[in-house]
Design a protein around this motif. Structure first.
Motif, PDB file in Angstrom:
ATOM      1  N   MET A  86       0.808  -1.220   0.000  1.00  0.00           N
ATOM      2  CA  MET A  86       0.000   0.000   0.000  1.00  0.00           C
ATOM      3  C   MET A  86       0.839   1.267   0.000  1.00  0.00           C
ATOM      4  SD  MET A  86      -3.269   0.642  -0.204  1.00  0.00           S
ATOM      5  CE  MET A  86      -4.048  -0.864   0.412  1.00  0.00           C
ATOM      6  N   ASP A  87       2.112   1.177   0.386  1.00  0.00           N
ATOM      7  CA  ASP A  87       2.969   2.375   0.370  1.00  0.00           C
ATOM      8  C   ASP A  87       2.953   3.041  -1.005  1.00  0.00           C
ATOM      9  OD1 ASP A  87       3.742   0.660   2.528  1.00  0.00           O
ATOM     10  OD2 ASP A  87       5.624   1.768   2.737  1.00  0.00           O
ATOM     11  N   ALA A  88       2.904   2.233  -2.049  1.00  0.00           N
ATOM     12  CA  ALA A  88       2.947   2.772  -3.409  1.00  0.00           C
ATOM     13  C   ALA A  88       1.696   3.558  -3.768  1.00  0.00           C
ATOM     14  CB  ALA A  88       3.150   1.637  -4.412  1.00  0.00           C
ATOM     15  N   MET A  89       0.639   3.433  -2.986  1.00  0.00           N
ATOM     16  CA  MET A  89      -0.606   4.147  -3.259  1.00  0.00           C
ATOM     17  C   MET A  89      -0.638   5.527  -2.592  1.00  0.00           C
ATOM     18  SD  MET A  89      -1.986   1.711  -4.983  1.00  0.00           S
ATOM     19  CE  MET A  89      -0.420   0.867  -5.295  1.00  0.00           C
ATOM     20  N   ILE A  90       0.312   5.792  -1.704  1.00  0.00           N
ATOM     21  CA  ILE A  90       0.250   7.017  -0.899  1.00  0.00           C
ATOM     22  C   ILE A  90       0.340   8.269  -1.770  1.00  0.00           C
ATOM     23  CG2 ILE A  90       1.511   8.387   0.805  1.00  0.00           C
ATOM     24  CD1 ILE A  90       2.177   5.757   2.250  1.00  0.00           C
ATOM     25  N   ARG A  91       1.324   8.336  -2.640  1.00  0.00           N
ATOM     26  CA  ARG A  91       1.501   9.540  -3.447  1.00  0.00           C
ATOM     27  C   ARG A  91       0.362   9.751  -4.439  1.00  0.00           C
ATOM     28  NH1 ARG A  91       5.811  12.792  -4.116  1.00  0.00           N
ATOM     29  NH2 ARG A  91       7.144  11.319  -2.998  1.00  0.00           N
ATOM     30  N   PRO A  92      -0.034   8.726  -5.219  1.00  0.00           N
ATOM     31  CA  PRO A  92      -1.166   8.957  -6.132  1.00  0.00           C
ATOM     32  C   PRO A  92      -2.461   9.299  -5.411  1.00  0.00           C
ATOM     33  CG  PRO A  92      -0.450   6.646  -6.196  1.00  0.00           C
ATOM     34  CD  PRO A  92       0.585   7.402  -5.457  1.00  0.00           C
ATOM     35  N   PHE A  93      -2.659   8.742  -4.237  1.00  0.00           N
ATOM     36  CA  PHE A  93      -3.854   9.098  -3.465  1.00  0.00           C
ATOM     37  C   PHE A  93      -3.802  10.578  -3.076  1.00  0.00           C
ATOM     38  CE2 PHE A  93      -6.470   9.487   0.316  1.00  0.00           C
ATOM     39  CZ  PHE A  93      -7.590   8.712   0.007  1.00  0.00           C
ATOM     40  N   ARG A  94      -2.617  11.045  -2.695  1.00  0.00           N
ATOM     41  CA  ARG A  94      -2.470  12.450  -2.316  1.00  0.00           C
ATOM     42  C   ARG A  94      -2.855  13.371  -3.473  1.00  0.00           C
ATOM     43  NH1 ARG A  94       3.242  13.189  -1.241  1.00  0.00           N
ATOM     44  NH2 ARG A  94       2.809  12.129   0.746  1.00  0.00           N
ATOM     45  N   GLU A  95      -2.426  13.011  -4.669  1.00  0.00           N
ATOM     46  CA  GLU A  95      -2.731  13.864  -5.822  1.00  0.00           C
ATOM     47  C   GLU A  95      -4.223  13.862  -6.138  1.00  0.00           C
ATOM     48  OE1 GLU A  95      -0.556  16.007  -6.918  1.00  0.00           O
ATOM     49  OE2 GLU A  95       0.651  15.119  -5.320  1.00  0.00           O
ATOM     50  N   GLN A  96      -4.896  12.754  -5.893  1.00  0.00           N
ATOM     51  CA  GLN A  96      -6.346  12.712  -6.095  1.00  0.00           C
ATOM     52  C   GLN A  96      -7.091  13.463  -4.994  1.00  0.00           C
ATOM     53  OE1 GLN A  96      -8.139  11.271  -8.740  1.00  0.00           O
ATOM     54  NE2 GLN A  96      -6.073  11.244  -9.637  1.00  0.00           N
ATOM     55  N   LEU A  97      -6.518  13.478  -3.800  1.00  0.00           N
ATOM     56  CA  LEU A  97      -7.140  14.170  -2.675  1.00  0.00           C
ATOM     57  C   LEU A  97      -6.962  15.685  -2.776  1.00  0.00           C
ATOM     58  CD1 LEU A  97      -8.526  13.871   0.140  1.00  0.00           C
ATOM     59  CD2 LEU A  97      -6.219  13.648   1.124  1.00  0.00           C
ATOM     60  N   ARG A  98      -5.875  16.114  -3.410  1.00  0.00           N
ATOM     61  CA  ARG A  98      -5.516  17.530  -3.449  1.00  0.00           C
ATOM     62  C   ARG A  98      -6.656  18.445  -3.910  1.00  0.00           C
ATOM     63  NH1 ARG A  98      -0.699  20.052  -3.632  1.00  0.00           N
ATOM     64  NH2 ARG A  98       0.390  18.062  -3.949  1.00  0.00           N
ATOM     65  N   PRO A  99      -7.286  18.209  -5.066  1.00  0.00           N
ATOM     66  CA  PRO A  99      -8.320  19.157  -5.500  1.00  0.00           C
ATOM     67  C   PRO A  99      -9.514  19.234  -4.561  1.00  0.00           C
ATOM     68  CG  PRO A  99      -8.268  17.217  -6.920  1.00  0.00           C
ATOM     69  CD  PRO A  99      -7.048  17.165  -6.074  1.00  0.00           C
ATOM     70  N   SER A 119      -0.101  10.481   3.498  1.00  0.00           N
ATOM     71  CA  SER A 119      -0.674  11.025   2.273  1.00  0.00           C
ATOM     72  C   SER A 119      -1.252  12.420   2.477  1.00  0.00           C
ATOM     73  CB  SER A 119      -1.763  10.080   1.755  1.00  0.00           C
ATOM     74  OG  SER A 119      -2.269  10.527   0.513  1.00  0.00           O
ATOM     75  N   ALA A 120      -2.009  12.619   3.548  1.00  0.00           N
ATOM     76  CA  ALA A 120      -2.775  13.860   3.705  1.00  0.00           C
ATOM     77  C   ALA A 120      -2.044  14.971   4.436  1.00  0.00           C
ATOM     78  CB  ALA A 120      -4.084  13.547   4.443  1.00  0.00           C
ATOM     79  N   LEU A 121      -1.109  14.641   5.323  1.00  0.00           N
ATOM     80  CA  LEU A 121      -0.453  15.674   6.123  1.00  0.00           C
ATOM     81  C   LEU A 121       0.255  16.727   5.270  1.00  0.00           C
ATOM     82  CD1 LEU A 121       0.492  16.962   8.742  1.00  0.00           C
ATOM     83  CD2 LEU A 121       2.255  15.179   8.933  1.00  0.00           C
ATOM     84  N   PRO A 122       1.000  16.351   4.226  1.00  0.00           N
ATOM     85  CA  PRO A 122       1.636  17.395   3.409  1.00  0.00           C
ATOM     86  C   PRO A 122       0.622  18.348   2.779  1.00  0.00           C
ATOM     87  CG  PRO A 122       2.654  15.271   2.979  1.00  0.00           C
ATOM     88  CD  PRO A 122       1.434  14.997   3.808  1.00  0.00           C
ATOM     89  N   LEU A 123      -0.549  17.838   2.386  1.00  0.00           N
ATOM     90  CA  LEU A 123      -1.580  18.707   1.823  1.00  0.00           C
ATOM     91  C   LEU A 123      -2.138  19.653   2.870  1.00  0.00           C
ATOM     92  CD1 LEU A 123      -3.663  16.243  -0.398  1.00  0.00           C
ATOM     93  CD2 LEU A 123      -1.980  17.946  -1.148  1.00  0.00           C
ATOM     94  N   ALA A 124      -2.373  19.128   4.057  1.00  0.00           N
ATOM     95  CA  ALA A 124      -2.907  19.974   5.123  1.00  0.00           C
ATOM     96  C   ALA A 124      -1.940  21.112   5.443  1.00  0.00           C
ATOM     97  CB  ALA A 124      -3.182  19.128   6.369  1.00  0.00           C
ATOM     98  N   ARG A 125      -0.650  20.807   5.477  1.00  0.00           N
ATOM     99  CA  ARG A 125       0.344  21.845   5.716  1.00  0.00           C
ATOM    100  C   ARG A 125       0.320  22.886   4.595  1.00  0.00           C
ATOM    101  NH1 ARG A 125       5.617  18.138   7.237  1.00  0.00           N
ATOM    102  NH2 ARG A 125       5.252  17.894   9.494  1.00  0.00           N
ATOM    103  N   GLU A 126       0.289  22.390   3.377  1.00  0.00           N
ATOM    104  CA  GLU A 126       0.296  23.273   2.199  1.00  0.00           C
ATOM    105  C   GLU A 126      -0.910  24.212   2.194  1.00  0.00           C
ATOM    106  OE1 GLU A 126      -0.671  22.382  -2.432  1.00  0.00           O
ATOM    107  OE2 GLU A 126       0.849  21.103  -1.513  1.00  0.00           O
ATOM    108  N   LEU A 127      -2.061  23.696   2.620  1.00  0.00           N
ATOM    109  CA  LEU A 127      -3.314  24.446   2.563  1.00  0.00           C
ATOM    110  C   LEU A 127      -3.657  25.118   3.888  1.00  0.00           C
ATOM    111  CD1 LEU A 127      -5.286  21.740   0.561  1.00  0.00           C
ATOM    112  CD2 LEU A 127      -4.386  23.900  -0.336  1.00  0.00           C
ATOM    113  N   ASP A 128      -2.760  25.001   4.865  1.00  0.00           N
ATOM    114  CA  ASP A 128      -2.956  25.596   6.189  1.00  0.00           C
ATOM    115  C   ASP A 128      -4.245  25.102   6.849  1.00  0.00           C
ATOM    116  OD1 ASP A 128      -2.120  27.153   8.332  1.00  0.00           O
ATOM    117  OD2 ASP A 128      -3.289  28.890   7.696  1.00  0.00           O
TER     118      ASP A 128
END
Length: 402
Positions: A86-99, A119-128
């Motif tokens: 499942m590690d390999a799914m983390i990055r593509p999932f993040r890109e789908q979650l981003r929008p 997957s989600a923590l980097p997005l949360a940081r980016e989006l405050d």
């Protein structure tokens, strides 16, 4: 919705909250996330659950209930994927979650399990956006030789992934004091960024049967969990074998094994035959929630034989059903899930477990008292109380960020 209502993004990358627990990669976490979400919606909040699509026919959006939606995101194949891959799914999932997160609709992000957090923590940081992390199980330390240390890491990425999610999140929500201590000891999370919100139980679905004494006679013992060594179903078989045959007890093993544990499942069948109890053991596979509730209230006792549990939700469900629980004292958060006068064992010796069970089943008054105490313990631990505690933590974080 009220003026203080929140819009919550709950992330469950590797397993859908709608999946029945007891299957290959489904357990108490699935129940906790779904029931918390439903209870939060009843309080006036809105929850969107995000999970990876594992079925090509699954709709993009499922309207679970008023205020709760499930969104399937395309990340990797639209098919089941082993946790070890499942590690390999983390990055593509993040890109789908981003929008979804970038639209500005959400008040916060709550990730469940380390896959989701990474997957989600980097997005949360980016989006405050405030980010909360729940693990539901914490990996055993590298090099651990016993199952009581916790669930073995399914990949090399798990321990550093848990470290990243634990130390980078605004708040870690643990399901028990025991899990909270583990997170502090292994990942150094300070107390002010850690909170405990214990799971609840649906006391209407899980309730005692009309004739509780009937369960003492030719009793059915229940084990319900994923079929894997960590959950200790072999101990349940050993306990059954040591009961007086005249009692006529039988054992129901409810749960399924992941492909990685197919050989272990066969070893359990061989053990039952070796112990001479194969004709009194029924392996019924995964039960849906209503089937589990029926099995709970018909059982003479629940055998919670796990080596390690962050909480042990099935213990709470059994007690709401008026079903006494036998569990191992050292199994993490189990002591918080079982009533103070419950049958928590200091040993994994099957003779000790069998003696405890024999004494309980033989005493009509003691059994009746155990049933009453179990139900009373569980009755106040509702999902509404859990949701209120969780919403309080959410609101505090959002207000601090404002």
């Amino acid at each position: 919705m009220t003026a203080t209502s929140l819009r919550i993004a709950a992330v469950c990358l590797h397993t859908s909250p709608l999946t029945e627990p007891g299957g290959a990669d489904a357990g108490g976490m699935n129940v906790v996330v779904l029931e918390q979400s439903l209870a939060l919606a009843r309080l006036g909040h809105r929850v969107d659950l995000f999970t990876r699509r594992s079925d090509p026919d699954a709709p993009a959006v499922v309207e679970v209930a008023e205020g709760v939606r499930l969104l399937h995101l395309d990340a990797g194949p639209a098919a089941p994927v082993a946790k070890g891959d499942m590690d390999a799914m983390i990055r593509p999932f993040r890109e789908q979650l981003r929008p979804h997160l970038a639209g500005g609709e959400y008040s916060l992000v709550h990730s469940h399990h380390w896959f989701s957090g990474v997957s989600a923590l980097p997005l949360a940081r980016e989006l405050d956006l405030p980010h909360l992390q729940s693990f539901h199980s914490v990996a055993a330390p590298e090099g651990s030789s016993t199952l009581e240390a916790g669930e073995p890491a399914e990949s090399e990425g798990r321990i550093p992934g848990e470290q990243f999610a634990a130390t980078g999140s605004d708040l870690v929500i643990a399901v028990s004091d025991a899990e909270a201590r583990t997170v502090v000891e292994r990942y150094g999370v300070p107390g002010e960024r850690l909170a405990v919100v214990r799971p609840g139980v649906d006391v209407d679905r899980f309730h005692p049967c009309e004739d509780v004494q009937a369960r003492r006679h030719r009793p059915t013992l229940l084990f319900t969990a994923r079929i894997e060594p960590l959950k200790g179903p072999d101990l349940a078989l050993e306990v059954l074998a040591r009961l007086d045959p005249a009692r006529g007890a039988r054992l129901v093993l409810a749960g399924s094994a992941a492909p990685a544990f197919a050989e272990y499942l066969e070893s359990l069948r061989a053990l039952a035959k070796e112990l001479g109890v194969e004709d009194r053991v029924e392996m019924v596979g995964t039960l849906d929630r209503d089937q589990l509730a029926e099995a709970m209230r018909c059982a003479g006792a629940l055998l919670l034989t796990s080596w390690s549990e962050t909480f042990g939700l099935v213990a709470l469900e059994a007690q709401a059903s008026g079903t006494p629980v036998l569990a191992w004292r050292a199994a993490g958060g189990v002591r918080e899930a079982v009533a103070p006068d419950g049958l928590v064992q200091g040993s994994r010796d099957p003779d000790v477990w069998a003696e405890t069970l024999e004494a309980l089943l033989a005493d009509e008054d003691r059994y009746a008292a155990a049933v009453r105490a179990a139900r009373e313990f569980a009755a106040s631990r509702t999902w509404e109380a859990t949701a209120e505690a969780l919403a309080s933590q959410y609101t505090r974080l959002v207000e601090e960020r404002a």
